[in-house]
Scaffold this active site. Structure first.
Site, PDB file in Angstrom:
ATOM      1  N   LEU A  35      -0.539   5.037  52.798  1.00  0.00           N
ATOM      2  CA  LEU A  35       0.871   4.994  52.434  1.00  0.00           C
ATOM      3  C   LEU A  35       1.493   6.308  52.888  1.00  0.00           C
ATOM      4  CD1 LEU A  35       0.748   3.636  48.756  1.00  0.00           C
ATOM      5  CD2 LEU A  35       1.409   2.382  50.808  1.00  0.00           C
ATOM      6  N   ASP A  36       2.751   6.256  53.313  1.00  0.00           N
ATOM      7  CA  ASP A  36       3.448   7.481  53.692  1.00  0.00           C
ATOM      8  C   ASP A  36       3.445   8.449  52.513  1.00  0.00           C
ATOM      9  OD1 ASP A  36       4.086   6.286  56.129  1.00  0.00           O
ATOM     10  OD2 ASP A  36       6.082   5.672  55.466  1.00  0.00           O
ATOM     11  N   LYS A  37       3.471   9.733  52.795  1.00  0.00           N
ATOM     12  CA  LYS A  37       3.418  10.766  51.757  1.00  0.00           C
ATOM     13  C   LYS A  37       4.484  10.544  50.688  1.00  0.00           C
ATOM     14  CE  LYS A  37       3.925  15.717  51.048  1.00  0.00           C
ATOM     15  NZ  LYS A  37       4.364  16.964  51.644  1.00  0.00           N
ATOM     16  N   ARG A 134      10.112   0.597  56.707  1.00  0.00           N
ATOM     17  CA  ARG A 134      11.245   1.505  56.875  1.00  0.00           C
ATOM     18  C   ARG A 134      11.998   1.226  58.166  1.00  0.00           C
ATOM     19  NH1 ARG A 134       8.400   7.200  56.044  1.00  0.00           N
ATOM     20  NH2 ARG A 134      10.532   7.925  56.411  1.00  0.00           N
TER      21      ARG A 134
END
Length: 175
Positions: A35-37, A134
């Protein structure tokens, strides 16, 4: 399965910043996906490299997210795009033709609630590409709340959370 907090890396990297692997120490774990930060939510880790390799290749792994986007997309839909991720800029782009480094990305979504120019959506990923949700929403004019990288007018944290995972258990049951 664990919940990754927002602002923590999914796995260790050269930066030395805190990761979920650090939070789970002293256990040694191997991430199945990332997962993105700045995104929170459910993640699956394996206890061995062999189990991680098996789970990573497994058919039927389903990831679902909740997101808040700016604007009002159609009631529901399925989107398929070609995505190119520029590692130097750490940004993903929708492109028109297949070439080196371009991968297909597919998701479906359904609207849950609309309020004050924003929409809560449930998203199901069929592929797992870098920044996929996104960029696919932003490319259609519906950037996620707080996602300035992909054109959001709002600032703050990115309104995206991995909320549901399912995958087949080795004994044949769906987990």
């Amino acid at each position: 399965v664990c919940v990754k907090p927002r602002g923590i890396l999914s796995c260790k990297d050269a930066s030395g910043k805190p990761s979920v692997e650090d939070l789970l120490a002293p256990r040694t774990v191997f991430p199945i996906h990332r997962l993105d930060k700045e995104v929170s939510g459910l993640m699956v880790f394996a206890k061995t490299k062999a189990a991680a390799a098996h789970l990573s290749q497994m058919e039927g792994f389903c990831k679902e997210y909740l997101a808040i986007c700016e604007g009002q997309p159609p009631q529901e839909g399925e989107w398929s795009d070609l995505l190119y991720h520029d590692r130097f800029k750490n940004k993903t782009y929708v492109v028109k033709r297949k070439r080196n480094g371009v991968k297909e990305a597919r998701l479906s979504y359904a609207l849950l609630e609309q309020r004050d120019g924003e929409t809560l959506v449930a998203v199901r990923l069929y592929t797992g590409r870098t920044h996929q949700i996104r960029v696919q929403f932003a490319s259609r004019g519906y950037p996620l709340r707080g996602d300035r990288k992909y054109g959001a007018k709002t600032s703050g944290t990115i309104a995206l959370c991995a909320c549901r995972l399912s995958f087949p258990h080795p004994n044949g049951q769906q987990m």
